[in-house]
Design a protein around this motif. Sequence first.
Motif, PDB file in Angstrom:
ATOM      1  N   MET A 126     -35.027 171.034  25.826  1.00  0.00           N
ATOM      2  CA  MET A 126     -35.830 171.143  27.059  1.00  0.00           C
ATOM      3  C   MET A 126     -35.139 172.034  28.076  1.00  0.00           C
ATOM      4  O   MET A 126     -33.908 172.146  28.099  1.00  0.00           O
ATOM      5  N   ASN A 127     -35.962 172.661  28.882  1.00  0.00           N
ATOM      6  CA  ASN A 127     -35.510 173.261  30.137  1.00  0.00           C
ATOM      7  C   ASN A 127     -36.314 172.523  31.204  1.00  0.00           C
ATOM      8  O   ASN A 127     -37.409 172.949  31.564  1.00  0.00           O
ATOM      9  N   PRO A 128     -35.807 171.386  31.663  1.00  0.00           N
ATOM     10  CA  PRO A 128     -36.637 170.508  32.500  1.00  0.00           C
ATOM     11  C   PRO A 128     -36.782 171.027  33.918  1.00  0.00           C
ATOM     12  O   PRO A 128     -35.996 171.872  34.359  1.00  0.00           O
ATOM     13  N   PRO A 129     -37.787 170.520  34.649  1.00  0.00           N
ATOM     14  CA  PRO A 129     -37.819 170.803  36.084  1.00  0.00           C
ATOM     15  C   PRO A 129     -36.516 170.268  36.669  1.00  0.00           C
ATOM     16  O   PRO A 129     -36.101 169.168  36.336  1.00  0.00           O
ATOM     17  N   PHE A 130     -35.864 171.045  37.510  1.00  0.00           N
ATOM     18  CA  PHE A 130     -34.572 170.618  38.057  1.00  0.00           C
ATOM     19  C   PHE A 130     -34.730 169.573  39.154  1.00  0.00           C
ATOM     20  O   PHE A 130     -33.757 169.027  39.652  1.00  0.00           O
ATOM     21  N   GLY A 131     -35.952 169.325  39.562  1.00  0.00           N
ATOM     22  CA  GLY A 131     -36.168 168.292  40.572  1.00  0.00           C
ATOM     23  C   GLY A 131     -35.903 168.790  41.977  1.00  0.00           C
ATOM     24  O   GLY A 131     -35.403 168.059  42.829  1.00  0.00           O
ATOM     25  N   GLY A 137     -34.409 164.174  40.806  1.00  0.00           N
ATOM     26  CA  GLY A 137     -34.076 163.363  39.636  1.00  0.00           C
ATOM     27  C   GLY A 137     -34.989 163.605  38.449  1.00  0.00           C
ATOM     28  O   GLY A 137     -34.848 162.951  37.409  1.00  0.00           O
ATOM     29  N   MET A 138     -35.918 164.561  38.567  1.00  0.00           N
ATOM     30  CA  MET A 138     -36.860 164.798  37.465  1.00  0.00           C
ATOM     31  C   MET A 138     -36.131 165.224  36.191  1.00  0.00           C
ATOM     32  O   MET A 138     -36.510 164.812  35.093  1.00  0.00           O
ATOM     33  N   ASP A 139     -35.095 166.032  36.322  1.00  0.00           N
ATOM     34  CA  ASP A 139     -34.382 166.465  35.108  1.00  0.00           C
ATOM     35  C   ASP A 139     -33.759 165.271  34.377  1.00  0.00           C
ATOM     36  O   ASP A 139     -33.778 165.206  33.145  1.00  0.00           O
ATOM     37  N   MET A 140     -33.266 164.287  35.157  1.00  0.00           N
ATOM     38  CA  MET A 140     -32.665 163.112  34.518  1.00  0.00           C
ATOM     39  C   MET A 140     -33.732 162.249  33.838  1.00  0.00           C
ATOM     40  O   MET A 140     -33.478 161.648  32.793  1.00  0.00           O
ATOM     41  N   ARG A 141     -34.917 162.224  34.419  1.00  0.00           N
ATOM     42  CA  ARG A 141     -36.002 161.443  33.797  1.00  0.00           C
ATOM     43  C   ARG A 141     -36.426 162.093  32.472  1.00  0.00           C
ATOM     44  O   ARG A 141     -36.682 161.416  31.475  1.00  0.00           O
ATOM     45  N   LEU A 157     -30.857 171.869  29.900  1.00  0.00           N
ATOM     46  CA  LEU A 157     -30.212 172.670  30.944  1.00  0.00           C
ATOM     47  C   LEU A 157     -30.195 171.866  32.244  1.00  0.00           C
ATOM     48  O   LEU A 157     -31.207 171.263  32.612  1.00  0.00           O
ATOM     49  N   HIS A 158     -29.050 171.889  32.926  1.00  0.00           N
ATOM     50  CA  HIS A 158     -28.940 171.187  34.214  1.00  0.00           C
ATOM     51  C   HIS A 158     -28.041 171.980  35.142  1.00  0.00           C
ATOM     52  O   HIS A 158     -27.101 172.659  34.683  1.00  0.00           O
ATOM     53  N   LYS A 159     -28.300 171.839  36.437  1.00  0.00           N
ATOM     54  CA  LYS A 159     -27.437 172.508  37.400  1.00  0.00           C
ATOM     55  C   LYS A 159     -25.992 172.037  37.215  1.00  0.00           C
ATOM     56  O   LYS A 159     -25.751 170.829  37.081  1.00  0.00           O
ATOM     57  N   THR A 160     -25.067 172.989  37.282  1.00  0.00           N
ATOM     58  CA  THR A 160     -23.649 172.659  37.102  1.00  0.00           C
ATOM     59  C   THR A 160     -23.178 171.640  38.139  1.00  0.00           C
ATOM     60  O   THR A 160     -22.315 170.808  37.858  1.00  0.00           O
ATOM     61  N   SER A 161     -23.793 171.677  39.302  1.00  0.00           N
ATOM     62  CA  SER A 161     -23.391 170.745  40.368  1.00  0.00           C
ATOM     63  C   SER A 161     -23.612 169.278  39.973  1.00  0.00           C
ATOM     64  O   SER A 161     -23.044 168.385  40.585  1.00  0.00           O
ATOM     65  N   THR A 162     -24.419 169.028  38.943  1.00  0.00           N
ATOM     66  CA  THR A 162     -24.691 167.635  38.541  1.00  0.00           C
ATOM     67  C   THR A 162     -23.850 167.210  37.331  1.00  0.00           C
ATOM     68  O   THR A 162     -24.096 166.148  36.751  1.00  0.00           O
ATOM     69  N   ARG A 163     -22.853 168.023  36.972  1.00  0.00           N
ATOM     70  CA  ARG A 163     -22.137 167.790  35.713  1.00  0.00           C
ATOM     71  C   ARG A 163     -21.506 166.396  35.616  1.00  0.00           C
ATOM     72  O   ARG A 163     -21.662 165.691  34.609  1.00  0.00           O
TER      73      ARG A 163
END
Length: 213
Positions: A126-131, A137-141, A157-163
């Motif tokens: 997935m390349n989820p909505p980053f929210g 929190g949409m990417d985590m869902r 894929l997720h923003k590096t800031s949420t690593r």
Amino acid sequence: MTRLKLKKLEEYLQCVDGFEKPKLLLEQYPTPPHIAACMTHCMQEQHDDIEGKLVADLGSGCGMLSIGATLLGAQLTIGFELDDAAVDTFRQNVVDMELPNVDCIRADVLHLPGSKWDKAFDTVVMNPPFGTKHNAGMDMRFLDVGMRLATGAVYSLHKTSTRAYIQKKSKEWGARGKVVAELRYNLEASYKFHKQKSKDIEVDFWRFDLSEL
Ligand SMILES: C[S@@+](CC[C@H](N)C(=O)[O-])C[C@H]1O[C@@H](n2cnc3c(N)ncnc32)[C@H](O)[C@@H]1O
């Protein structure tokens, strides 16, 4: 099956039509062909997670990642996408490229758990909505749904800031999460209000291993 080289795969993905009228609230932007090619090629070449596998693509948009997986020999690829127009474009792309064993289902990804799709796939990508559009929190869902649908591996894929947060959640899910690549994602100026022509954001490409759990 003859393996498609990375460069050739990217050339094919450049032919995938994108969103005609991208919807801001759904965070509709296609994964750039170069990134999509690198992602799917890595999934196959480094982890053997595509060829002969059942693959799901969550928030599949116009099919960039689904088509990448299909070109690399997935047994069956199913995209799940909320937006009718994107589903139509996905299907047209598949017809234009004469690809077998790939389809898109119109569905809200968040409603998939508890359905017949639970643990129905070897691999989820997935390349989820980053929210970032009032949907924090949409990417985590999306990731949570991926964990429920896959038996082998989940890629996202997720923003590096949420690593750090993702690493913590990964342990809670009992998955072995690893950042496979660090990307600079060029979010093109698809939306009118963007002042800059394009904007680079730092993004991690994750692999979550669910096997032997
Ligand atoms: C960042 S785009 C990625 C599109 C495509 N996977 C790609 O890589 O080019 C996110 C996609 O998720 C879809 N989407 C957003 N919320 C959704 C939901 N709840 N259920 C299904 N799809 C959703 C959007 O319409 C959009 O196509």
